[in-house]
Design a protein around this motif. Structure first.
Motif, PDB file in Angstrom:
ATOM      1  N   UNK A 116       0.843  -1.192   0.000  1.00 56.20           N
ATOM      2  CA  UNK A 116       0.000   0.000   0.000  1.00 56.20           C
ATOM      3  C   UNK A 116       0.880   1.245   0.000  1.00 56.20           C
ATOM      4  N   UNK A 117       0.279   2.390  -0.289  1.00 61.89           N
ATOM      5  CA  UNK A 117       1.023   3.641  -0.244  1.00 61.89           C
ATOM      6  C   UNK A 117       1.260   3.987   1.219  1.00 61.89           C
ATOM      7  N   UNK A 118       2.523   3.899   1.639  1.00 66.75           N
ATOM      8  CA  UNK A 118       2.857   3.952   3.049  1.00 66.75           C
ATOM      9  C   UNK A 118       2.534   5.265   3.741  1.00 66.75           C
ATOM     10  N   UNK A 119       2.538   6.372   2.993  1.00 67.11           N
ATOM     11  CA  UNK A 119       2.280   7.653   3.655  1.00 67.11           C
ATOM     12  C   UNK A 119       0.787   7.965   3.741  1.00 67.11           C
ATOM     13  N   UNK A 120      -0.021   7.137   3.104  1.00 69.75           N
ATOM     14  CA  UNK A 120      -1.468   7.321   3.218  1.00 69.75           C
ATOM     15  C   UNK A 120      -2.005   6.392   4.309  1.00 69.75           C
ATOM     16  N   UNK A 121      -3.142   6.773   4.900  1.00 71.52           N
ATOM     17  CA  UNK A 121      -3.750   5.910   5.905  1.00 71.52           C
ATOM     18  C   UNK A 121      -4.446   4.741   5.210  1.00 71.52           C
ATOM     19  N   UNK A 122      -4.802   3.743   5.994  1.00 74.21           N
ATOM     20  CA  UNK A 122      -5.535   2.598   5.455  1.00 74.21           C
ATOM     21  C   UNK A 122      -6.798   3.060   4.752  1.00 74.21           C
ATOM     22  N   UNK A 123      -7.473   3.993   5.377  1.00 73.50           N
ATOM     23  CA  UNK A 123      -8.730   4.499   4.816  1.00 73.50           C
ATOM     24  C   UNK A 123      -8.490   5.210   3.476  1.00 73.50           C
ATOM     25  N   UNK A 124      -7.430   6.025   3.410  1.00 75.92           N
ATOM     26  CA  UNK A 124      -7.121   6.744   2.165  1.00 75.92           C
ATOM     27  C   UNK A 124      -6.801   5.768   1.037  1.00 75.92           C
ATOM     28  N   UNK A 125      -6.043   4.719   1.382  1.00 74.31           N
ATOM     29  CA  UNK A 125      -5.707   3.714   0.381  1.00 74.31           C
ATOM     30  C   UNK A 125      -6.965   3.057  -0.187  1.00 74.31           C
ATOM     31  N   UNK A 126      -7.889   2.719   0.699  1.00 70.53           N
ATOM     32  CA  UNK A 126      -9.125   2.079   0.248  1.00 70.53           C
ATOM     33  C   UNK A 126      -9.978   3.050  -0.568  1.00 70.53           C
ATOM     34  N   UNK A 163      13.028  14.808 -11.244  1.00 70.02           N
ATOM     35  CA  UNK A 163      12.732  14.627  -9.826  1.00 70.02           C
ATOM     36  C   UNK A 163      11.282  14.206  -9.603  1.00 70.02           C
ATOM     37  N   UNK A 164      10.389  14.644 -10.480  1.00 68.36           N
ATOM     38  CA  UNK A 164       8.981  14.325 -10.278  1.00 68.36           C
ATOM     39  C   UNK A 164       8.550  13.031 -10.968  1.00 68.36           C
ATOM     40  N   UNK A 165       9.446  12.398 -11.721  1.00 69.95           N
ATOM     41  CA  UNK A 165       9.003  11.211 -12.460  1.00 69.95           C
ATOM     42  C   UNK A 165       9.899   9.997 -12.309  1.00 69.95           C
ATOM     43  N   UNK A 166      11.117  10.169 -11.748  1.00 74.22           N
ATOM     44  CA  UNK A 166      12.058   9.043 -11.791  1.00 74.22           C
ATOM     45  C   UNK A 166      11.557   7.821 -11.029  1.00 74.22           C
ATOM     46  N   UNK A 167      10.646   8.009 -10.063  1.00 77.70           N
ATOM     47  CA  UNK A 167      10.169   6.862  -9.285  1.00 77.70           C
ATOM     48  C   UNK A 167       8.683   6.569  -9.530  1.00 77.70           C
ATOM     49  N   UNK A 168       8.150   7.108 -10.626  1.00 75.85           N
ATOM     50  CA  UNK A 168       6.706   6.997 -10.869  1.00 75.85           C
ATOM     51  C   UNK A 168       6.240   5.542 -10.934  1.00 75.85           C
ATOM     52  N   UNK A 184       6.189  -0.592  -8.160  1.00 79.23           N
ATOM     53  CA  UNK A 184       6.629  -1.976  -8.271  1.00 79.23           C
ATOM     54  C   UNK A 184       7.273  -2.456  -6.963  1.00 79.23           C
ATOM     55  N   UNK A 185       8.201  -1.652  -6.434  1.00 78.50           N
ATOM     56  CA  UNK A 185       8.893  -2.098  -5.222  1.00 78.50           C
ATOM     57  C   UNK A 185       7.973  -2.061  -4.002  1.00 78.50           C
ATOM     58  N   UNK A 186       6.984  -1.163  -3.998  1.00 79.32           N
ATOM     59  CA  UNK A 186       6.063  -1.115  -2.860  1.00 79.32           C
ATOM     60  C   UNK A 186       4.987  -2.190  -2.939  1.00 79.32           C
ATOM     61  N   UNK A 187       4.936  -2.888  -4.068  1.00 76.85           N
ATOM     62  CA  UNK A 187       3.924  -3.935  -4.223  1.00 76.85           C
ATOM     63  C   UNK A 187       2.533  -3.390  -4.491  1.00 76.85           C
ATOM     64  N   UNK A 188       2.446  -2.126  -4.927  1.00 78.80           N
ATOM     65  CA  UNK A 188       1.133  -1.541  -5.193  1.00 78.80           C
ATOM     66  C   UNK A 188       0.728  -1.683  -6.655  1.00 78.80           C
ATOM     67  N   UNK A 189       1.698  -2.024  -7.511  1.00 78.80           N
ATOM     68  CA  UNK A 189       1.391  -2.072  -8.942  1.00 78.80           C
ATOM     69  C   UNK A 189       0.353  -3.146  -9.298  1.00 78.80           C
ATOM     70  N   UNK A 190       0.501  -4.399  -8.826  1.00 86.22           N
ATOM     71  CA  UNK A 190      -0.510  -5.399  -9.173  1.00 86.22           C
ATOM     72  C   UNK A 190      -1.905  -5.006  -8.666  1.00 86.22           C
ATOM     73  N   UNK A 191      -1.921  -4.383  -7.491  1.00 87.40           N
ATOM     74  CA  UNK A 191      -3.208  -3.979  -6.919  1.00 87.40           C
ATOM     75  C   UNK A 191      -3.831  -2.866  -7.770  1.00 87.40           C
ATOM     76  N   UNK A 192      -3.005  -1.913  -8.162  1.00 92.57           N
ATOM     77  CA  UNK A 192      -3.477  -0.796  -8.981  1.00 92.57           C
ATOM     78  C   UNK A 192      -3.990  -1.296 -10.330  1.00 92.57           C
ATOM     79  N   UNK A 193      -3.234  -2.206 -10.939  1.00 89.16           N
ATOM     80  CA  UNK A 193      -3.598  -2.671 -12.278  1.00 89.16           C
ATOM     81  C   UNK A 193      -4.752  -3.663 -12.256  1.00 89.16           C
ATOM     82  N   UNK A 194      -5.103  -4.179 -11.070  1.00 89.89           N
ATOM     83  CA  UNK A 194      -6.244  -5.092 -11.021  1.00 89.89           C
ATOM     84  C   UNK A 194      -7.542  -4.326 -10.808  1.00 89.89           C
TER      85      UNK A 194
END
Lengths: 332, 335
Positions: free
Chosen positions: A88-98, B102-107, B112-122
């Motif tokens: 999840x996006x670590x700087x957002x709260x659980x609620x914000x993520x959902x 600076x605003x795009x290098x980690x977009x 991917x590294x945070x593991x949010x990509x599969x969740x986002x794309x689903x």
């Protein structure tokens, strides 16, 4: 509507590596199906193809009535997905993520807030909803992931390794949640795991995966019968002070029970391992052990049925598979 | 149970909104991020400091010139004589690439590294919604800062120095802003490409800043070296030859997009700049000298002059963005 998930000869190749090999799978409406197999067996690849997140090299899939390779959006709208090692996006709260997930699903604002409260309640995270997910433990992230998959109120729920990195009590809670979703919502649930022992109590049917192939499918009992050694296993422990002089006694009285085929003592734990043949006499044997213990004054401290482990089934199944392939090669 | 038609309708609604939802979230992240604050401070200082030192020069210029048409734009053009600080448009030209990267290098790679990509794309959005949304959010954040900086400079000029811009000057300033946003988006697209191609955000950042250093500092050195070898102006026998060699070295310099931006900026902000190319014949040079005497270009003439530069910048941006886009579409969701 037919089966919510169905694949025909679904195949995925990465260069020379065949990750999923001509898979025919059908998950029935309203069942909890366990996709079991060791790491690298092709479970996650199969799931990604079912969601349209990766292109199959061959074959077709149909999920909630749509082909995920051609109509991925339709599939994603009705299928909730918990990825392996969800983040999840670590700087957002659980609620914000959902909330973000709710918006991506095109839900109305007040609908989202109501849904968030409901799903957080379901996974037991209401008290931590407004703290950043940076501070969550792995198990909490896993539960938030399930909440995230439930936001869109899906017809089908696909969970990749939902119980890994969760403590034993958490596993029980999650499995209870899955049961209630199936019961109250009629949700179809596909979950993958490499630990049969953890999920077998909740799965109506399981499919065993090895090297990209489905080598067995059915209820856990059916698979145990087919791939197990044809025996049920019971572990019996007697009070420690009786071990030395009581040991021959215990062996004799256990062996005397009808349907008991072998009795062995574990040297390390000094508990007894009793095999029962045929498998369906396990209940009767357990009763007989209790009776015998009372009659002969043995102090029983534990009596439990050893479930067939995935490892056992695996070993026999993989052995059987290689024998089968050898015979076909010889035949051809 | 929803009908097929309703589903199709919902699908259409989702399609148009996907990138906007992504952009909204990303923009909110940017605006509350540390790097946004840093950028605001750095650019703010970059605007105020040269202005402070240059205000005396500007004031004296403004009082000398009876026709005050250029006085307002001088706020952006004049560099202070007392301290060695570049003027605003040179500074933006150098710093904008840094902002874009600076605003795009980690977009993508951070998802991917945070593991949010599969969740986002689903979620029911297209894959391009993710790239488009992130690009739009980065651009919006940087544009916001640029607007603020230009606003501060203009406000300073109007209130402290009493210079009121004419309509033509406002148009020129807006055109320059559009050019600068384009310049930033080139680097934003490049940063996005890095974030797709390089799995580790730190490596992507290093590569991005490395390229920036190359372009901003060493680029001009290398280009002048190359030009010196290919077109040695000093060895020219005749004036004709010298002119043609100068033209060649100018063409070589334009390989660097920074040159394109700086030339276009100079023309758009300064109506007295009447040419971006060096004359190729002595006759032409004499003709231009006569033309240039005290003559100011109108905005559309200036725009016409830098049109090729703008087209080249647009093309470069499009190429970077398309490369990032195609690469992302083909990538596996799993690492």
């Amino acid at each position: 509507m037919g089966a919510p998930i169905r694949t025909r000869a679904l195949t995925k190749r990465y260069g020379d590596l065949v990750a999923v090999d001509v898979l025919d799978l059908e998950v029935r409406s309203g069942e909890i199906f366990g996709l079991l197999g060791q790491n690298g067996a092709g479970k996650t690849t199969t799931i990604l193809m079912l969601l349209g997140l990766t292109e199959p090299s061959g074959g077709t899939a149909r999920v909630v009535g749509f082909d995920p390779a051609r109509r991925p959006l339709q599939v994603k709208r009705h299928v909730g997905y918990l990825p392996d090692a969800v983040g999840f996006y670590g700087d957002l709260t659980g609620r914000d993520n959902l909330r973000y997930t709710g918006r991506l699903n095109g839900l109305a604002r007040d609908e989202i807030e109501a849904k968030i409260d409901h799903v957080l309640e379901q996974v037991g995270l209401s008290s931590r909803a407004d703290t950043p997910t940076d501070t969550y433990s792995r198990g909490m992230l896993q539960r938030l992931g399930i909440a995230d998959a439930l936001i869109k109120d899906p017809d089908v729920l696909i969970l990749d390794e939902p119980t890994t990195s969760i403590d034993p009590i958490g596993v029980v809670e999650i499995l209870d949640l899955l049961r209630s979703l199936r019961r109250d919502r009629g949700m179809t649930i596909l979950l993958s795991s490499h630990l049969l022992g953890q999920v077998q109590s909740v799965c109506d049917r399981v499919g065993i995966f090895a090297a990209g192939r489905l080598i067995g499918i059915g209820t856990v009992a059916e698979l145990a019968e087919r791939f197990g050694d044809g025996a049920a296993h019971i572990e019996v422990t007697f009070a420690r002070d009786q071990d030395t002089e009581g040991a021959p006694d215990a062996r004799a009285s256990l062996a005397a029970i009808e349907h008991v085929s072998t009795v062995e003592q574990d040297a390390a734990t000094s508990s007894w391992h009793v095999s029962v043949r045929p498998i369906d006499q396990s209940g009767a044997v357990r009763e007989a052990i209790l009776r015998a213990a009372v009659e002969q004054g043995l102090r029983l401290t534990s009596l439990r049925v050893l479930e067939p482990s995935l490892d056992d089934i695996y070993r026999t199944a993989v052995a059987g598979m290689s024998v089968a392939s050898v015979t076909t090669e010889v035949g051809a | 149970m929803t009908t097929q038609a309703q589903r199709a309708e919902m699908n259409l609604a989702g399609r148009s909104a996907g990138w906007r939802i992504v952009a909204r979230k990303e923009f909110a992240d940017h605006v509350s991020s540390a790097r946004f604050m840093v950028l605001l401070l750095v650019l703010g200082a970059a605007a105020i400091v040269p202005l402070y030192f240059a205000s005396d020069t500007i004031r004296s210029v403004a009082s000398q010139v009876t026709d005050t048409r250029e006085a307002f734009l001088a706020l952006f053009l004049v560099s202070p004589s007392s301290v060695p600080i570049p003027n605003v448009f040179n500074f933006v030209g150098i710093v904008a690439p840094l902002l874009g990267v600076a605003f795009a290098f980690d977009a993508i790679n951070s998802e991917r590294t945070d593991g949010t990509l599969p969740r986002l794309l689903s979620q029911p959005i297209y894959r391009d919604d993710v790239v488009n949304g992130k690009f739009a959010a980065g651009l919006a954040a940087i544009t916001l800062v640029l607007l603020a900086v230009v606003g501060v400079i203009s406000g300073f000029g109007i209130v402290r120095l009493g210079i009121v811009p004419s309509a033509d000057e406002v148009v020129r300033l807006l055109a320059w802003l559009v050019l600068t946003v384009l310049w930033v988006s080139l680097w934003l697209a490049f940063g996005l490409l890095l974030s797709v191609a390089i799995r580790r955000a730190a490596t992507a950042a290093l590569v991005g800043f490395g390229v920036w250093l190359l372009v901003a500092i060493f680029g001009q050195l290398i280009i002048s070296l190359v030009a010196g070898i290919l077109a040695p102006v000093a060895n020219a026998g005749s004036l004709e030859e010298a002119l043609s060699l100068t033209a060649l070295s100018a063409a070589i310099a334009r390989i660097l997009p920074l040159t394109l931006y700086q030339e276009a900026s100079a023309v758009l902000l300064n109506p007295t700049v009447t040419t971006v190319s060096t004359p190729t014949t002595v006759g032409q040079w004499q003709q231009w000298q006569q033309q240039a005497q005290g003559q100011l270009l109108s905005f559309d003439q200036s725009a016409l002059l830098v049109w090729p530069h703008i087209v080249a910048l647009v093309a470069l941006t499009a190429i970077s963005f398309a490369a990032a886009y195609v690469m992302f579409m083909r990538q596996e969701v799993r690492a």
